[in-house]
Scaffold this motif. Structure first.
Motif, short mmCIF file in Angstrom:
data_model
loop_
_atom_site.label_atom_id
_atom_site.label_comp_id
_atom_site.label_asym_id
_atom_site.label_seq_id
_atom_site.Cartn_x
_atom_site.Cartn_y
_atom_site.Cartn_z
N ASP A 1 -71.33 -5.29 22.14
CA ASP A 1 -71.18 -3.91 22.11
C ASP A 1 -71.97 -3.25 23.19
N TYR A 2 -73.23 -3.94 23.32
CA TYR A 2 -74.21 -3.03 24.18
C TYR A 2 -73.66 -3.14 25.82
N THR A 3 -72.93 -4.15 26.02
CA THR A 3 -72.49 -3.82 27.61
C THR A 3 -70.98 -3.79 27.34
N GLY A 4 -70.52 -3.26 26.49
CA GLY A 4 -69.10 -3.59 26.45
C GLY A 4 -68.13 -2.57 27.33
N MET A 5 -68.84 -1.63 28.24
CA MET A 5 -68.21 -0.84 29.10
C MET A 5 -67.63 -1.74 30.07
N TYR A 6 -67.82 -2.90 30.49
CA TYR A 6 -67.40 -3.54 31.51
C TYR A 6 -65.93 -3.98 31.19
N ASN A 7 -65.61 -4.31 30.04
CA ASN A 7 -64.31 -4.91 29.95
C ASN A 7 -63.36 -4.15 28.60
N ALA A 8 -63.85 -2.90 28.51
CA ALA A 8 -62.94 -2.17 27.57
C ALA A 8 -61.54 -2.42 27.80
N ALA A 9 -60.92 -2.50 26.75
CA ALA A 9 -59.46 -2.80 26.87
C ALA A 9 -58.66 -1.23 27.59
N TYR A 10 -59.28 -0.32 27.37
CA TYR A 10 -58.90 1.24 27.90
C TYR A 10 -59.95 1.97 27.79
N THR A 11 -60.45 2.14 29.17
CA THR A 11 -62.02 2.77 29.22
C THR A 11 -61.84 4.02 29.25
N PRO A 12 -62.52 4.65 28.16
CA PRO A 12 -62.61 6.24 28.15
C PRO A 12 -63.91 6.59 28.93
N SER A 13 -64.02 8.12 29.23
CA SER A 13 -64.82 8.27 29.84
C SER A 13 -65.70 9.77 29.31
N GLY A 14 -67.00 9.77 29.54
CA GLY A 14 -67.69 10.85 28.90
C GLY A 14 -68.61 10.53 27.83
N SER A 15 -68.37 9.35 27.50
CA SER A 15 -69.22 8.92 26.32
C SER A 15 -69.85 7.67 27.03
N ARG A 16 -70.04 6.32 26.18
CA ARG A 16 -70.89 5.57 26.54
C ARG A 16 -70.37 4.60 27.85
N LEU B 1 -57.60 -9.84 23.28
CA LEU B 1 -58.69 -8.48 22.97
C LEU B 1 -59.51 -9.11 21.90
N GLN B 2 -60.43 -8.26 21.96
CA GLN B 2 -61.45 -8.62 20.90
C GLN B 2 -61.72 -7.32 20.41
N VAL B 3 -61.89 -7.11 18.96
CA VAL B 3 -62.40 -6.05 18.23
C VAL B 3 -63.82 -6.19 17.89
N SER C 1 -49.02 -3.53 19.28
CA SER C 1 -49.49 -2.37 19.70
C SER C 1 -50.89 -2.25 19.12
N VAL C 2 -51.90 -1.64 19.61
CA VAL C 2 -53.32 -1.39 19.20
C VAL C 2 -53.49 0.16 19.15
N GLN C 3 -53.78 0.64 17.99
CA GLN C 3 -53.93 1.96 17.78
C GLN C 3 -55.65 2.30 17.99
N LEU C 4 -55.95 3.16 18.74
CA LEU C 4 -57.29 3.70 19.06
C LEU C 4 -57.54 5.03 18.68
N VAL D 1 -62.48 -2.30 21.44
CA VAL D 1 -61.65 -3.16 21.62
C VAL D 1 -61.78 -3.62 23.07
N ASN D 2 -62.21 -4.69 23.44
CA ASN D 2 -62.37 -5.17 24.76
C ASN D 2 -61.47 -6.27 25.10
#
Ligand code: DGJ
Length: 734
Positions: free
Chosen positions: A78-93, A43-45, A131-134, A51-52
């Motif tokens: 960060d600018y394309t981090g949506m491809y590999n988010a460790a836990y992809t949320p929705s409704g934002s970027r 994972l990478q912060v 464990s990774v807290q988000l 967190v990707n």
């Protein structure tokens, strides 16, 4: 000269200036590797606290180098981090398939998850937990990601825990356990489909861009059409010994969903968890929502290594009593169906002893009085022994078995009810059905509402009463023959909680049973293999793969199950199904946990003699099959002779099973089969075992070969139309 130097210096400065943001990002990015014996999930912060997942593959010798993963992995910035988010949320970027989707207490649909902290805990020797807290920077909403790694076995379990402290309930619309990102040139999916008596049929296809979803919406007998397991090979379809392959499996005995997405950048995104179909979950402030673990095992040495790793993990950490022993048995289902009485069963108990197996298993049909269980139309729910069939109850049978030094087991299907039952009339509110719609049945029955604590208590007491009243009872077969139609609970306020709370209710009951009876063996059955998963196998010692016991079909079915589950968990019974001889049927059943479901009294002398001896032979090598390493030598889908081998952990003995699976044009084993898993420097004596009385092996006796020879050149078991199944025993010669 000077001018050129100046130009170079300037160009250097310019390049450094242009690269600066990237270097700064790199310097500030923090990597969190989860390492196992051979692999790393990294994972990478990022600087922006996203967190990707930047890597999942063979591990590097220096973990400090993961930070340098760039190039094709540059999308981690960060600018394309949506491809590999460790836990992809929705409704934002993030605009790709989400792992989580929510509606906050104020009605807002957006979610962003930023890194807060992480910890690594050593759980036990060889097992650690990251464990990774988000947290959402705007809402009081948190997700903790868990990565439990089993070092030696290369297994990683992932799950998430979702919690919030908003001023009202948050609606969870999607809630994955895991969100993986892998990088390959191409991805080859092996998925499975099935139906009753046709479980685990494989299909291999190349994943194309877009999303492929594997899921089930059946509720209880959830895996009837699709089991919660799959594998993906990277770059090309992997073989038994070559190629990079990832296995995935969900520990959940209900609706599941796997989204496999090849994204625009050619990453493979895998989002796995409970199915969110009709299951929006309303989460109270302060309440924890824990998703079931998603298991992955990754191998760069093909499917064989991946499954041996997974089987080792299962025996050691997940399967109930996976490292201990199992009971061989005689079951009465196929020989009597519902037609039996006390005398017939007592005779079967005597047959059990005659056969030499450990246990007699009484199947369906022993209960119900007002509505006797004489067919599958009545009686489910009324768990009192039928007075006509068993005037002295189950107790007298258990007593009889104990007298004959045979253990006694019993069939139950505790989550179900027939409309023709006393339970149906006494507790209509315990049944899953739509209040205003006609009832709809699957195998003439309905499903009890396991989300209701009263039903949980009832189901627990079915088991507890039987065990309390019959202390000699030593085994359960727990069946589950229906899917959920007309999903509606009269207990739950929120109907969309039903599918999830059903499984949670079932696990509560099983937890309670295991607390009081930690080691009683239980077979997991669901009209065959309709509910085989690692969530349930935490409570069950074994499973029933399929009602299809035609040994020819079973070779294929067991082959596919064996990718994911160890032989010790796989119940195989010798029955009258199929056209193969008794020896063939017995050999196939020996590749797992052996049982019989035939009428022993109808066997001729030779058949009986064979079966009795087979039980003893099985006893002599069962530990190799149960606890050793399995090697699939010759695939039944592509060969005329299929072959499977088991080798004990010290590589001093083994068993090889070979079968003729294609009989056209006098096919047989023309070439030697190369063995695997032996010690090249050891010498092994080969002996054919489990021969039918009166037949002689066509193989030379007492042949000794080096492991090297057997693995390089191989050995021909001489399988042909006259010898359709052959079992070989290998023993080290010192
Ligand atoms: C389905 C199971 O798969 C069978 O083995 C048998 O137990 C029947 N149910 C009994 O109804």
């Amino acid at each position: 000269m000077k001018r050129r130097t100046r130009i170079f210096r300037r160009a250097g400065l310019l390049a450094a200036f242009l690269l600066l943001p990237f270097l700064v990002l790199q310097a500030k990015a923090q990597t969190i590797p989860v390492e196992t014996a051979h692999n790393a999930l990294v994972l990478q912060v990022t600087q922006g606290k996203n967190v990707n997942m930047i890597y999942y593959g063979k591990k590097l010798s220096s973990p400090g180098e993961y930070v340098q993963i760039t190039g094709e992995y540059r999308q981690t910035q960060d600018y394309t981090g949506m491809y590999n988010a460790a836990y992809t949320p929705s409704g934002s970027r993030n605009l790709l398939e989400p792992a989580i989707t929510v509606t906050h207490a104020d009605g807002n649909n957006s979610l962003a998850l930023k890194y807060v902290s992480h910890q690594v805990k050593q759980v036990s020797k060889g097992v650690s937990l990251l464990s990774v807290q988000l947290k959402d920077p705007v809402y009081d909403f948190e997700v903790t990601l868990y990565y439990k790694s089993y070092f030696k076995e290369d297994v990683i379990e992932q799950w998430s825990v979702i919690e919030h402290h908003e001023k009202g309930n948050v609606e969870l619309h999607k809630f994955a356990s895991a969100n993986l990102c892998l990088k390959g040139k191409s991805y080859w999916l092996r998925q499975f489909h099935g139906d009753w008596a046709r479980e685990m049929q494989p299909e291999v296809s190349e994943l194309t861009h877009g999303i492929k979803t594997l899921d089930t919406k059946l509720g209880t007998r959830a895996d009837l059409f699709q089991p919660p397991v799959f594998m993906v090979s990277l770059n090309q379809p992997s073989t038994e010994d070559e190629g990079e392959v990832l296995y995935g499996a969900l520990e959940w005995s209900g609706n599941f969903r796997f989204d496999l997405e090849v994204d625009p950048q050619n990453n493979l995104r895998i989002i796995a968890g409970m199915n969110n179909y009709a299951s929006t979950y309303s989460l109270k402030p302060g309440e924890e929502f824990k998703t079931p673990p998603f298991i992955t095992v990754l191998s760069s040495k093909g499917k064989g290594e991946a499954s041996r790793q997974l089987q080792d993990w299962a025996r050691k950490y997940q399967l109930m009593d996976g490292e201990s022993s199992r009971l061989t048995l005689l079951n009465n289902w196929e020989s009597t169906f519902f037609d039996f009485d006390e005398n017939k069963l007592k005779a079967l108990i005597k047959d059990t002893r005659k056969l030499g197996v450990d246990l007699f298993l009484l199947d369906d049909g022993w209960f119900g009085n007002k509505y006797p269980r004489n067919s599958d139309h009545a009686g489910l729910g009324d768990w009192q022994a039928n007075k006509k069939k068993l005037p002295d109850g189950v107790f007298s049978l258990v007593k009889e078995a104990t007298k004959d030094s045979v253990k006694f087991g019993i069939w139950i299907e505790p989550e179900m009810v027939n409309p023709k039952s006393e339970l149906y009339h006494q507790h209509p509110d315990w049944i899953i059905k739509q209040p205003a719609r006609p009832e709809y049945y699957f195998r003439n029955q309905l499903v009890l509402d396991m989300s209701n604590p009263k039903v949980q208590d009832f189901v627990y007491h079915i088991v507890d009463n039987l065990l309390t009243k019959n202390p000699g009872l030593t085994y359960f077969k727990w069946d589950c023959n229906s899917v959920i139609y007309n999903a509606h609970s009269s207990y739950l306020g929120n109907q969309s909680h039903l599918y999830i709370d059903y499984v949670r209710g079932l696990y509560k009951v099983l937890d309670r049973i295991r607390k009081k009876y930690p080691h009683i063996p239980m077979m997991l059955c669901s009209g065959g293999g309709g509910r085989v998963d690692y969530g349930a196998l935490k409570y069950f010692t074994e499973f029933w793969p399929s009602d299809n016991t035609d040994p020819l079909e079973r070779i294929f079915i067991q082959w596919e199950y064996s990718y994911f589950y160890p032989a010790i968990a796989t119940s195989n019974h010798v029955t009258a199904w199929g056209k193969q001889p008794l020896k063939f049927r017995t050999d196939v059943a020996m590749m797992g946990k052996l049982g019989f479901d035939i009428d022993i009294s109808h066997l001729n002398d030779k058949d009986l003699q064979f079966c009795r001896k087979a039980v003893k032979t099985y006893d002599s090598f069962k530990n190799i099959v149960w606890h050793g390493d399995q090697y699939r030598l010759a695939d039944p889908f592509t060969n005329d002779v299929a072959s499977v081998m088991y080798v004990d952990k010290t590589k001093s003995s083994g068993v090889v099973f070979s079968y003729l699976v294609n009989n056209r044009f006098g096919k047989g084993s023309k070439l030697p089969i190369r063995f695997k898993g032996l010690d090249a420097s050891k010498k092994y004596r080969i002996e054919e075992i489990n021969l039918y009385p009166g037949t002689k092996s066509t193989l030379k006796a007492n042949q000794v070969f080096s492991g090297d020879f057997l693995m390089q050149i191989g050995f021909n078991p001489d399988v042909n139309a006259q010898r359709t199944s052959v079992v070989l025993k290998l023993e080290e010669v010192k």
